[in-house]
Motif scaffolding. Sequence first.
Motif, PDB file in Angstrom:
ATOM      1  N   SER A  50     -47.786 -10.722  14.520  1.00 12.18           N
ATOM      2  CA  SER A  50     -46.508 -10.278  13.974  1.00 12.18           C
ATOM      3  C   SER A  50     -45.894  -9.221  14.879  1.00 12.18           C
ATOM      4  O   SER A  50     -46.604  -8.413  15.486  1.00 12.18           O
ATOM      5  N   LEU A  51     -44.573  -9.248  14.957  1.00 10.82           N
ATOM      6  CA  LEU A  51     -43.827  -8.246  15.727  1.00 10.82           C
ATOM      7  C   LEU A  51     -42.887  -7.452  14.818  1.00 10.82           C
ATOM      8  O   LEU A  51     -41.941  -6.825  15.291  1.00 10.82           O
ATOM      9  N   ASP A  52     -43.181  -7.465  13.520  1.00 11.07           N
ATOM     10  CA  ASP A  52     -42.299  -6.784  12.560  1.00 11.07           C
ATOM     11  C   ASP A  52     -42.210  -5.284  12.819  1.00 11.07           C
ATOM     12  O   ASP A  52     -41.197  -4.650  12.481  1.00 11.07           O
ATOM     13  N   PHE A  53     -43.269  -4.693  13.401  1.00 13.18           N
ATOM     14  CA  PHE A  53     -43.272  -3.248  13.619  1.00 13.18           C
ATOM     15  C   PHE A  53     -42.243  -2.813  14.655  1.00 13.18           C
ATOM     16  O   PHE A  53     -41.976  -1.620  14.804  1.00 13.18           O
ATOM     17  N   PHE A  54     -41.659  -3.756  15.383  1.00 13.40           N
ATOM     18  CA  PHE A  54     -40.660  -3.399  16.395  1.00 13.40           C
ATOM     19  C   PHE A  54     -39.339  -2.965  15.777  1.00 13.40           C
ATOM     20  O   PHE A  54     -38.488  -2.394  16.457  1.00 13.40           O
ATOM     21  N   THR A  55     -39.165  -3.231  14.502  1.00  8.83           N
ATOM     22  CA  THR A  55     -37.848  -3.029  13.890  1.00  8.83           C
ATOM     23  C   THR A  55     -37.536  -1.586  13.528  1.00  8.83           C
ATOM     24  O   THR A  55     -36.377  -1.245  13.334  1.00  8.83           O
ATOM     25  N   ASN A  56     -38.555  -0.724  13.443  1.00  9.90           N
ATOM     26  CA  ASN A  56     -38.325   0.647  12.974  1.00  9.90           C
ATOM     27  C   ASN A  56     -38.186   1.604  14.165  1.00  9.90           C
ATOM     28  O   ASN A  56     -39.161   2.198  14.638  1.00  9.90           O
ATOM     29  N   ALA A  57     -36.973   1.745  14.669  1.00 11.93           N
ATOM     30  CA  ALA A  57     -36.725   2.566  15.856  1.00 11.93           C
ATOM     31  C   ALA A  57     -37.036   4.042  15.610  1.00 11.93           C
ATOM     32  O   ALA A  57     -37.500   4.753  16.519  1.00 11.93           O
ATOM     33  N   GLY A  70     -43.416  10.714   5.696  1.00 10.58           N
ATOM     34  CA  GLY A  70     -42.229  10.593   4.857  1.00 10.58           C
ATOM     35  C   GLY A  70     -41.551   9.243   4.967  1.00 10.58           C
ATOM     36  O   GLY A  70     -40.841   8.818   4.055  1.00 10.58           O
ATOM     37  N   LEU A  71     -41.754   8.544   6.094  1.00 12.19           N
ATOM     38  CA  LEU A  71     -41.158   7.227   6.279  1.00 12.19           C
ATOM     39  C   LEU A  71     -42.000   6.118   5.660  1.00 12.19           C
ATOM     40  O   LEU A  71     -41.572   4.960   5.621  1.00 12.19           O
ATOM     41  N   GLY A  72     -43.224   6.470   5.194  1.00 11.46           N
ATOM     42  CA  GLY A  72     -44.074   5.505   4.506  1.00 11.46           C
ATOM     43  C   GLY A  72     -44.686   4.461   5.420  1.00 11.46           C
ATOM     44  O   GLY A  72     -44.503   4.472   6.637  1.00 11.46           O
ATOM     45  N   ASN A  73     -45.434   3.522   4.819  1.00  9.63           N
ATOM     46  CA  ASN A  73     -46.053   2.381   5.501  1.00  9.63           C
ATOM     47  C   ASN A  73     -46.924   2.824   6.677  1.00  9.63           C
ATOM     48  O   ASN A  73     -46.575   2.653   7.849  1.00  9.63           O
ATOM     49  N   ALA A  75     -49.000  -0.199  19.908  1.00 11.96           N
ATOM     50  CA  ALA A  75     -48.050  -0.755  20.871  1.00 11.96           C
ATOM     51  C   ALA A  75     -47.582   0.293  21.871  1.00 11.96           C
ATOM     52  O   ALA A  75     -47.524   0.042  23.087  1.00 11.96           O
ATOM     53  N   GLU A  76     -47.253   1.487  21.370  1.00 10.41           N
ATOM     54  CA  GLU A  76     -46.765   2.541  22.256  1.00 10.41           C
ATOM     55  C   GLU A  76     -47.868   3.022  23.206  1.00 10.41           C
ATOM     56  O   GLU A  76     -47.607   3.269  24.389  1.00 10.41           O
ATOM     57  N   SER A  77     -49.091   3.150  22.695  1.00  7.85           N
ATOM     58  CA  SER A  77     -50.209   3.561  23.560  1.00  7.85           C
ATOM     59  C   SER A  77     -50.405   2.545  24.675  1.00  7.85           C
ATOM     60  O   SER A  77     -50.598   2.903  25.841  1.00  7.85           O
ATOM     61  N   GLY A  78     -50.351   1.261  24.308  1.00  6.16           N
ATOM     62  CA  GLY A  78     -50.484   0.218  25.324  1.00  6.16           C
ATOM     63  C   GLY A  78     -49.355   0.255  26.336  1.00  6.16           C
ATOM     64  O   GLY A  78     -49.572   0.110  27.547  1.00  6.16           O
ATOM     65  N   ARG A  99     -39.616   6.555  17.818  1.00  4.25           N
ATOM     66  CA  ARG A  99     -39.237   7.838  18.418  1.00  4.25           C
ATOM     67  C   ARG A  99     -40.170   8.953  17.963  1.00  4.25           C
ATOM     68  O   ARG A  99     -40.643   9.754  18.775  1.00  4.25           O
ATOM     69  N   LEU A 100     -40.486   9.002  16.670  1.00  5.88           N
ATOM     70  CA  LEU A 100     -41.329  10.072  16.137  1.00  5.88           C
ATOM     71  C   LEU A 100     -42.771   9.970  16.633  1.00  5.88           C
ATOM     72  O   LEU A 100     -43.437  10.987  16.852  1.00  5.88           O
ATOM     73  N   LEU A 101     -43.261   8.745  16.779  1.00  5.71           N
ATOM     74  CA  LEU A 101     -44.670   8.547  17.124  1.00  5.71           C
ATOM     75  C   LEU A 101     -44.949   8.577  18.621  1.00  5.71           C
ATOM     76  O   LEU A 101     -46.112   8.647  19.029  1.00  5.71           O
ATOM     77  N   LEU A 102     -43.903   8.520  19.452  1.00  9.94           N
ATOM     78  CA  LEU A 102     -44.116   8.461  20.904  1.00  9.94           C
ATOM     79  C   LEU A 102     -44.937   9.630  21.441  1.00  9.94           C
ATOM     80  O   LEU A 102     -45.868   9.414  22.234  1.00  9.94           O
ATOM     81  N   PRO A 103     -44.667  10.894  21.050  1.00  9.33           N
ATOM     82  CA  PRO A 103     -45.502  11.994  21.577  1.00  9.33           C
ATOM     83  C   PRO A 103     -46.979  11.829  21.222  1.00  9.33           C
ATOM     84  O   PRO A 103     -47.859  12.122  22.046  1.00  9.33           O
ATOM     85  N   TYR A 104     -47.264  11.356  20.014  1.00  9.79           N
ATOM     86  CA  TYR A 104     -48.655  11.155  19.601  1.00  9.79           C
ATOM     87  C   TYR A 104     -49.284  10.008  20.387  1.00  9.79           C
ATOM     88  O   TYR A 104     -50.457  10.062  20.778  1.00  9.79           O
ATOM     89  N   ALA A 105     -48.494   8.963  20.632  1.00  8.84           N
ATOM     90  CA  ALA A 105     -48.996   7.821  21.399  1.00  8.84           C
ATOM     91  C   ALA A 105     -49.335   8.228  22.831  1.00  8.84           C
ATOM     92  O   ALA A 105     -50.298   7.725  23.418  1.00  8.84           O
ATOM     93  N   LEU A 106     -48.537   9.139  23.388  1.00 10.09           N
ATOM     94  CA  LEU A 106     -48.818   9.623  24.746  1.00 10.09           C
ATOM     95  C   LEU A 106     -50.198  10.267  24.816  1.00 10.09           C
ATOM     96  O   LEU A 106     -50.982   9.989  25.735  1.00 10.09           O
ATOM     97  N   PHE A 107     -50.514  11.110  23.835  1.00 11.24           N
ATOM     98  CA  PHE A 107     -51.817  11.782  23.831  1.00 11.24           C
ATOM     99  C   PHE A 107     -52.947  10.794  23.548  1.00 11.24           C
ATOM    100  O   PHE A 107     -54.015  10.873  24.162  1.00 11.24           O
ATOM    101  N   ILE A 108     -52.723   9.881  22.618  1.00 11.76           N
ATOM    102  CA  ILE A 108     -53.751   8.885  22.318  1.00 11.76           C
ATOM    103  C   ILE A 108     -54.046   8.038  23.553  1.00 11.76           C
ATOM    104  O   ILE A 108     -55.208   7.772  23.887  1.00 11.76           O
ATOM    105  N   ALA A 109     -52.994   7.623  24.263  1.00 11.83           N
ATOM    106  CA  ALA A 109     -53.174   6.822  25.471  1.00 11.83           C
ATOM    107  C   ALA A 109     -53.932   7.603  26.539  1.00 11.83           C
ATOM    108  O   ALA A 109     -54.847   7.068  27.189  1.00 11.83           O
ATOM    109  N   LEU A 110     -53.566   8.860  26.711  1.00 12.16           N
ATOM    110  CA  LEU A 110     -54.211   9.681  27.743  1.00 12.16           C
ATOM    111  C   LEU A 110     -55.686   9.885  27.438  1.00 12.16           C
ATOM    112  O   LEU A 110     -56.550   9.678  28.306  1.00 12.16           O
TER     113      LEU A 110
END
Length: 576
Positions: free
Chosen positions: A264-271, A104-107, A117-120, A275-286
């Motif tokens: 580019s560091l433009d992706f840092f701007t969408n807080a 729903g947030l697009g892009n 970035a979050e997985s790393g 927040r929404l992707l952090l749980p998914y990043a945790l599983f991807i990283a693991l």
Amino acid sequence: MANSHDHALWLTSLFPPAGWLKTYSRQTLNDDLFAGVITAILLVPQGIAYALLAGLPPQMGLYASILPPMLYAVLGTSRTLSVGPVSIAAIMIAAALSTPAVSGLGNAVQSALILSAESGAVMLLMAVLRMGGLVNFISHPVLTGFTSGAAILIIFSQLPHLAGLKKAACGMNFECYGEYLQTFNTAGLSIGLMTLSLLMVFGKPLPAFLKKAGWQSASVTAVSKAGPLLSVILAAFAVRYFKLAELHGVAVVGHIPSGFAGFSLDFFTNAEKWRLLLPYALFIALIAYVESIAIAKVTAHFRGEKIAPNQELIALGLANMAAAVSGGMPVAGGFSRTMVNFYAGARTQMAMLIAAGLLALIVIFFSSWFETIPKAALAAIILVAIIPLVRLDNIVHTWRYDRGDGIAEIITLLAVLAVGIEEGIMLGIVLTILSHLRKTSQPHIAVVGRIPDTEHYRNIKRHAVQTWNHLLLLRIDESITFANINYIEEFIEAQLLRQPAVKHIILIFTSVSDIDTTALEVLEELNRALQSARITLHLSEAKGPVLDKLKKTDFLNHLAPGKVFFRTEDAIRELG
């Protein structure tokens, strides 16, 4: 000298190539060059295919195959691990990007960069906290069940592409699917099936034929692993020559921009997305870490090399951060590419530097060549790579060996298919922990007797042994803790009901490595109850650390007239 040696070890631990650069030879370079070329050949179609599998532009898979593996090559401890886009991570990315809140947030591109970035960041945090051992919390059966379930999801996601079908939008309308299946693209299906056939020939028949014909092993590897690239080149040529996209509607990759995306560091701007992707990043990283470590250990074992789990977290974490800033999707160690790199003769991480360098040249000068690659051909490549990951035979083997692990493996697989990837892996981990707690809470306890004419004591249910009416010998095959002490107490009470003439109980502690505080209190109460019933409790073959802990308490004094025997045989000679 000692300081110099320590400095060298410290440098090697942070910068593993420092260990092999000193002795790097021309022959080693030749081996690495050959392996690097072969791996680069595989990187091109896989990078594009896995990006499309994740629902991302194809160039994101190519970008993720350049800077991230280079960074891993100078920081990782595996000399042959090929880092880049992988199928399991791709399907997890697709699942994350398709959730209503995220989509729903697009892009989607920005979301994928945030996942990188979050997985790393998660891996680097794990490294700081020295959580490399976290891999042990995912048992092999759960990992296999998860991999098989995810592989089945990938297979079903690629079958429409193989048949030239568009994405189905039928939901639960089963009549709709009949009409949907009739819309397949004949030309696309033909390309997919021909690609599939070509890859199958390159898989086993062609290498076997070449070996019989007397070809050298290195040459056989080079030819057989060129199958994916050759298949996409032929498919792309057919599309371009016969104008299959324009005349017959064959779906193709489309435009791939030349050169790199730029840092580019433009992706840092969408807080909100972070927040929404952090749980998914945790599983991807693991999952990325677990898969990478498992693959790295396989090849390291073949050559007697060592893998440093915490350094792997740093290398993989920074590789994913590099993917984020260079426009790539999340990365991990890929099994097929790593095995190709290994069997092609890679000696050091230089092979991956060469492979990534070659891919960089391809992206700069030849990316336009890939625009007419049909998606059906890429689907065939994914299917050939994924089908071996569906290991249903392993479920049968696990079930026969251990029912608890078998149940965890089956439920993990089914949960991945029915509920979701993240939910499936979490359920599998929970089931594994519960199974472990169940086993720990109900330890194996054997009533033992002496094998005639020996000093060996074995289970009375398995061996013909000598027993005594007034003695009860119990071997507890687990550490004694709060989780199992009540079970042990109940087992002893049940045995006393069966043998009312018992005057002495001997607890054999050969397998007891620890007794916690709760268990000790219950043992104290049990000893008092036995003494009231004129039954004496004894210990035998207790380990040093266990005795050290008991000596810090009054338990051994309260045990009297019970004793602690060095050997079970000593107890029998005195009490028998």
